[in-house]
Write a protein that holds these residues in place. Structure first.
Motif, PDB file in Angstrom:
ATOM      1  N   SER A 138      93.954  23.459   5.638  1.00 37.58           N
ATOM      2  CA  SER A 138      94.213  22.104   5.143  1.00 37.58           C
ATOM      3  C   SER A 138      95.710  21.853   5.026  1.00 37.58           C
ATOM      4  CB  SER A 138      93.514  21.878   3.805  1.00 37.58           C
ATOM      5  OG  SER A 138      94.082  22.685   2.804  1.00 37.58           O
TER       6      SER A 138
ATOM      7  N   MET B 267      96.962  21.139   8.556  1.00 40.36           N
ATOM      8  CA  MET B 267      96.581  19.802   8.993  1.00 40.36           C
ATOM      9  C   MET B 267      97.446  18.742   8.305  1.00 40.36           C
ATOM     10  SD  MET B 267      94.239  20.034  11.275  1.00 40.36           S
ATOM     11  CE  MET B 267      93.488  18.444  11.311  1.00 40.36           C
ATOM     12  N   TYR B 268      97.727  18.940   7.020  1.00 42.07           N
ATOM     13  CA  TYR B 268      98.577  17.993   6.297  1.00 42.07           C
ATOM     14  C   TYR B 268      99.966  17.938   6.916  1.00 42.07           C
ATOM     15  CZ  TYR B 268     101.707  16.185   2.749  1.00 42.07           C
ATOM     16  OH  TYR B 268     102.679  15.483   2.105  1.00 42.07           O
TER      17      TYR B 268
ATOM     18  N   MET C 149     100.958  18.859   9.935  1.00 40.38           N
ATOM     19  CA  MET C 149     100.926  18.319  11.289  1.00 40.38           C
ATOM     20  C   MET C 149     100.752  16.799  11.265  1.00 40.38           C
ATOM     21  SD  MET C 149      98.730  21.205  13.299  1.00 40.38           S
ATOM     22  CE  MET C 149      98.764  20.364  14.861  1.00 40.38           C
ATOM     23  N   SER C 150      99.943  16.303  10.337  1.00 42.64           N
ATOM     24  CA  SER C 150      99.751  14.860  10.224  1.00 42.64           C
ATOM     25  C   SER C 150     101.029  14.186   9.744  1.00 42.64           C
ATOM     26  CB  SER C 150      98.608  14.573   9.260  1.00 42.64           C
ATOM     27  OG  SER C 150      98.504  13.204   9.004  1.00 42.64           O
ATOM     28  N   ARG C 151     101.668  14.791   8.757  1.00 41.22           N
ATOM     29  CA  ARG C 151     102.896  14.235   8.211  1.00 41.22           C
ATOM     30  C   ARG C 151     103.987  14.162   9.265  1.00 41.22           C
ATOM     31  NH1 ARG C 151     105.799  18.155   4.400  1.00 41.22           N
ATOM     32  NH2 ARG C 151     106.284  18.973   6.443  1.00 41.22           N
ATOM     33  N   ASP C 152     104.084  15.189  10.097  1.00 43.70           N
ATOM     34  CA  ASP C 152     105.133  15.259  11.111  1.00 43.70           C
ATOM     35  C   ASP C 152     104.709  14.631  12.441  1.00 43.70           C
ATOM     36  OD1 ASP C 152     106.600  16.588   9.235  1.00 43.70           O
ATOM     37  OD2 ASP C 152     106.153  18.585  10.027  1.00 43.70           O
ATOM     38  N   HIS C 153     103.566  13.958  12.459  1.00 49.46           N
ATOM     39  CA  HIS C 153     103.056  13.294  13.654  1.00 49.46           C
ATOM     40  C   HIS C 153     102.895  14.269  14.811  1.00 49.46           C
ATOM     41  CE1 HIS C 153     103.572   9.502  11.584  1.00 49.46           C
ATOM     42  NE2 HIS C 153     104.831   9.827  11.323  1.00 49.46           N
ATOM     43  N   ARG C 154     102.360  15.430  14.530  1.00 49.50           N
ATOM     44  CA  ARG C 154     102.156  16.447  15.553  1.00 49.50           C
ATOM     45  C   ARG C 154     100.702  16.560  15.997  1.00 49.50           C
ATOM     46  NH1 ARG C 154     107.019  16.593  17.129  1.00 49.50           N
ATOM     47  NH2 ARG C 154     108.501  17.691  15.855  1.00 49.50           N
ATOM     48  N   LEU C 155      99.840  15.788  15.367  1.00 49.54           N
ATOM     49  CA  LEU C 155      98.441  15.833  15.785  1.00 49.54           C
ATOM     50  C   LEU C 155      98.274  15.124  17.114  1.00 49.54           C
ATOM     51  CD1 LEU C 155      96.598  15.124  12.424  1.00 49.54           C
ATOM     52  CD2 LEU C 155      96.802  17.285  13.630  1.00 49.54           C
TER      53      LEU C 155
ATOM     54  N   PRO D 109      97.074  12.545  19.579  1.00 48.83           N
ATOM     55  CA  PRO D 109      96.483  11.211  19.442  1.00 48.83           C
ATOM     56  C   PRO D 109      95.199  11.118  20.270  1.00 48.83           C
ATOM     57  CG  PRO D 109      98.382  11.128  20.895  1.00 48.83           C
ATOM     58  CD  PRO D 109      98.307  12.527  20.349  1.00 48.83           C
TER      59      PRO D 109
END
Length: 110
Positions: A17, A20-21, A23-29, A31
């Protein structure tokens, strides 16, 4: 042994978790691809329709006495507050204290 396995599971879940947080914060997920559509949301009315259908089925299975008593209770439950409010068009009247009882404001001022 069981607590150790549960502890390792929680550590793994917590680290995932956190990852995932970040990666989401740094826009690494990754799209979503343009060809993929999001899954449609379920219809929120569906459970209500299923519940109503179950209620109708159960009502048809009741004997006549139960239906008669339930109908009388429904009519009284609507009429009892409906009459003093003139068909729910006016505010509900405040209850009056019984003889011998003191109103809250009167008791506090004495």
């Amino acid at each position: 042994m069981t607590l150790t396995a549960a502890g390792y599971g929680e550590v793994g879940q917590a680290s995932t978790s956190r990852l995932m947080y970040v990666m989401s914060r740094d826009h690494r997920l990754v799209p979503p691809s343009p060809g993929r559509h999001r899954a449609a949301r379920p219809d929120p009315r569906r459970p209500a329709v299923l519940g109503a259908a179950a209620d109708v089925y159960l009502l048809t299975e009741l004997n006549n006495t139960a239906v008669l008593l339930g109908s009388a209770r429904l009519v009284l439950g609507i009429a009892y507050p409906g009459v003093p409010t003139r068909g729910f068009r006016r505010e509900r009247p405040e209850p009056r204290p019984e003889a011998g009882e003191h109103a809250v404001g009167a008791a506090a001022s004495q």
